[in-house]
Design a protein around this motif. Structure first.
Motif, PDB file in Angstrom:
ATOM      1  N   GLY A 157       0.814  -1.212   0.000  1.00  0.00           N
ATOM      2  CA  GLY A 157       0.000   0.000   0.000  1.00  0.00           C
ATOM      3  C   GLY A 157       0.843   1.255   0.000  1.00  0.00           C
ATOM      4  O   GLY A 157       0.587   2.196  -0.765  1.00  0.00           O
ATOM      5  N   SER A 160       2.485   1.693  -3.344  1.00  0.00           N
ATOM      6  CA  SER A 160       1.551   2.110  -4.393  1.00  0.00           C
ATOM      7  C   SER A 160       1.273   3.607  -4.330  1.00  0.00           C
ATOM      8  O   SER A 160       1.079   4.254  -5.365  1.00  0.00           O
ATOM      9  CB  SER A 160       0.238   1.328  -4.271  1.00  0.00           C
ATOM     10  OG  SER A 160      -0.459   1.688  -3.093  1.00  0.00           O
ATOM     11  N   SER A 161       1.265   4.179  -3.115  1.00  0.00           N
ATOM     12  CA  SER A 161       1.046   5.625  -3.008  1.00  0.00           C
ATOM     13  C   SER A 161       2.194   6.395  -3.651  1.00  0.00           C
ATOM     14  O   SER A 161       1.980   7.404  -4.345  1.00  0.00           O
ATOM     15  CB  SER A 161       0.892   6.030  -1.544  1.00  0.00           C
ATOM     16  OG  SER A 161       2.113   5.870  -0.837  1.00  0.00           O
ATOM     17  N   LEU A 164       1.856   6.201  -7.456  1.00  0.00           N
ATOM     18  CA  LEU A 164       0.856   7.137  -7.973  1.00  0.00           C
ATOM     19  C   LEU A 164       1.377   8.570  -7.959  1.00  0.00           C
ATOM     20  O   LEU A 164       1.136   9.338  -8.898  1.00  0.00           O
ATOM     21  CB  LEU A 164      -0.427   7.030  -7.153  1.00  0.00           C
ATOM     22  CG  LEU A 164      -1.249   5.751  -7.365  1.00  0.00           C
ATOM     23  CD1 LEU A 164      -2.353   5.634  -6.326  1.00  0.00           C
ATOM     24  CD2 LEU A 164      -1.843   5.739  -8.772  1.00  0.00           C
ATOM     25  N   GLN A 169      -0.066  11.968  -9.882  1.00  0.00           N
ATOM     26  CA  GLN A 169      -1.393  12.006  -9.267  1.00  0.00           C
ATOM     27  C   GLN A 169      -1.364  12.845  -7.991  1.00  0.00           C
ATOM     28  O   GLN A 169      -0.338  12.921  -7.317  1.00  0.00           O
ATOM     29  CB  GLN A 169      -1.863  10.591  -8.945  1.00  0.00           C
ATOM     30  CG  GLN A 169      -1.962   9.677 -10.158  1.00  0.00           C
ATOM     31  CD  GLN A 169      -2.920  10.216 -11.203  1.00  0.00           C
ATOM     32  OE1 GLN A 169      -3.999  10.733 -10.872  1.00  0.00           O
ATOM     33  NE2 GLN A 169      -2.535  10.137 -12.471  1.00  0.00           N
ATOM     34  N   LEU A 173      -5.486  11.277  -4.039  1.00  0.00           N
ATOM     35  CA  LEU A 173      -5.703  10.063  -4.824  1.00  0.00           C
ATOM     36  C   LEU A 173      -4.658   9.001  -4.477  1.00  0.00           C
ATOM     37  O   LEU A 173      -4.966   7.806  -4.411  1.00  0.00           O
ATOM     38  CB  LEU A 173      -5.647  10.386  -6.320  1.00  0.00           C
ATOM     39  CG  LEU A 173      -5.936   9.223  -7.275  1.00  0.00           C
ATOM     40  CD1 LEU A 173      -7.330   8.653  -7.015  1.00  0.00           C
ATOM     41  CD2 LEU A 173      -5.804   9.672  -8.728  1.00  0.00           C
ATOM     42  N   ALA A 174      -3.430   9.446  -4.236  1.00  0.00           N
ATOM     43  CA  ALA A 174      -2.373   8.502  -3.869  1.00  0.00           C
ATOM     44  C   ALA A 174      -2.697   7.817  -2.538  1.00  0.00           C
ATOM     45  O   ALA A 174      -2.467   6.612  -2.382  1.00  0.00           O
ATOM     46  CB  ALA A 174      -1.033   9.224  -3.779  1.00  0.00           C
ATOM     47  N   ILE A 176      -5.729   7.371  -1.277  1.00  0.00           N
ATOM     48  CA  ILE A 176      -6.856   6.469  -1.517  1.00  0.00           C
ATOM     49  C   ILE A 176      -6.359   5.173  -2.144  1.00  0.00           C
ATOM     50  O   ILE A 176      -6.794   4.068  -1.771  1.00  0.00           O
ATOM     51  CB  ILE A 176      -7.904   7.146  -2.422  1.00  0.00           C
ATOM     52  CG1 ILE A 176      -8.585   8.293  -1.673  1.00  0.00           C
ATOM     53  CG2 ILE A 176      -8.946   6.133  -2.904  1.00  0.00           C
ATOM     54  CD1 ILE A 176      -9.500   9.132  -2.538  1.00  0.00           C
ATOM     55  N   GLY A 177      -5.426   5.298  -3.097  1.00  0.00           N
ATOM     56  CA  GLY A 177      -4.838   4.109  -3.704  1.00  0.00           C
ATOM     57  C   GLY A 177      -4.115   3.256  -2.683  1.00  0.00           C
ATOM     58  O   GLY A 177      -4.201   2.025  -2.695  1.00  0.00           O
ATOM     59  N   CYS A 178      -3.413   3.910  -1.778  1.00  0.00           N
ATOM     60  CA  CYS A 178      -2.708   3.210  -0.706  1.00  0.00           C
ATOM     61  C   CYS A 178      -3.689   2.414   0.149  1.00  0.00           C
ATOM     62  O   CYS A 178      -3.463   1.219   0.435  1.00  0.00           O
ATOM     63  CB  CYS A 178      -1.952   4.222   0.155  1.00  0.00           C
ATOM     64  SG  CYS A 178      -1.167   3.538   1.621  1.00  0.00           S
ATOM     65  N   THR A 180      -6.700   1.404  -0.644  1.00  0.00           N
ATOM     66  CA  THR A 180      -7.359   0.369  -1.441  1.00  0.00           C
ATOM     67  C   THR A 180      -6.479  -0.867  -1.593  1.00  0.00           C
ATOM     68  O   THR A 180      -6.939  -2.004  -1.410  1.00  0.00           O
ATOM     69  CB  THR A 180      -7.722   0.920  -2.829  1.00  0.00           C
ATOM     70  OG1 THR A 180      -8.568   2.065  -2.681  1.00  0.00           O
ATOM     71  CG2 THR A 180      -8.423  -0.129  -3.669  1.00  0.00           C
ATOM     72  N   VAL A 181      -5.220  -0.647  -1.915  1.00  0.00           N
ATOM     73  CA  VAL A 181      -4.293  -1.779  -2.078  1.00  0.00           C
ATOM     74  C   VAL A 181      -4.096  -2.503  -0.750  1.00  0.00           C
ATOM     75  O   VAL A 181      -4.128  -3.739  -0.683  1.00  0.00           O
ATOM     76  CB  VAL A 181      -2.940  -1.294  -2.634  1.00  0.00           C
ATOM     77  CG1 VAL A 181      -1.888  -2.410  -2.590  1.00  0.00           C
ATOM     78  CG2 VAL A 181      -3.102  -0.794  -4.060  1.00  0.00           C
TER      79      VAL A 181
END
Length: 206
Positions: A157, A160-161, A164, A169, A173-174, A176-178, A180-181
């Motif tokens: 996670g 992934s941030s 992004l 990004q 959003l980064a 949120i991506g963190c 989510t993963v």
């Protein structure tokens, strides 16, 4: 209220619930519930802030302790209503992890830390509170259960941030991506049995 404060409040509340549920399995008294709940709630964030040499978040704003205490009180009077407290611990812990890792990432980015530090702070914020909880209550730490995805989720996670952000990004959003993963991997481990290969000893070669 800043995004980091919102993440910290959310992770404090949910981690405190898991700490209090573990206390209920250990049949502790109300003070024990509050102690374990608060330890779980602020443990990871405290490690993060001490390492980053920033003001420890709950010292600067004691309302975090009040939130954790309230969560512990709620569990003390309602834990018996749950069909499976262990299952609740696992899933609440997954949600808390998905909130705490972005909080660690955001704190490190706010200190202009280098990318390895950002990843480590995400992992530390997400994992250390639960580790302290399980050690104090004499449970096998979730972060060390054989082959189970936990630290891996936090690591993926946080990474992934950064990926992004490197793609241009926005920070929101980064994060949120963190989340989510992190949650996706942890939920997959719980629901579908996703595991990492574990070391198995073999007899020495002759």
């Amino acid at each position: 209220m800043t995004a980091l404060a919102v993440l910290d409040y959310a992770s404090v509340f949910i981690f405190a619930l898991t700490g209090a549920l573990v206390a209920s399995r250990a049949q502790l008294d109300l003070v024990g519930f509050v102690f374990v709940g608060c330890l779980t709630a602020v443990g990871g964030g405290t490690v993060r802030d001490v390492i980053l040499d920033r003001g420890v978040f709950w010292v600067a704003e004691p309302s975090f302790i009040m939130v954790a205490t309230a969560a512990a009180f709620c569990v003390f009077f309602t834990a018996h209503l749950l069909e499976s407290r262990l299952k609740a611990i696992f899933w609440l812990d997954a949600v808390a992890l998905a909130v705490a890792v972005p909080a660690g990432v955001a704190a490190a980015l706010g200190m202009n830390a280098l990318w390895p530090v950002v990843v480590i702070m995400g992992v530390a914020t997400g994992c250390f509170g639960g580790l302290m909880r399980d050690v104090v209550c004499n449970e096998v730490p979730l972060v060390l259960k054989q082959g189970e995805l936990y630290v891996t989720c936090a690591l993926a996670g946080a990474a992934s941030s950064l990926a992004l952000l490197s793609l241009g990004q926005p920070l929101g959003l980064a994060l949120i991506g963190c989340a989510t993963v992190t949650f996706g991997l942890r939920a997959g481990s719980l629901a579908f049995g996703w595991r990492l290969p574990v070391y198995k000893s073999r007899p020495p070669r002759r």
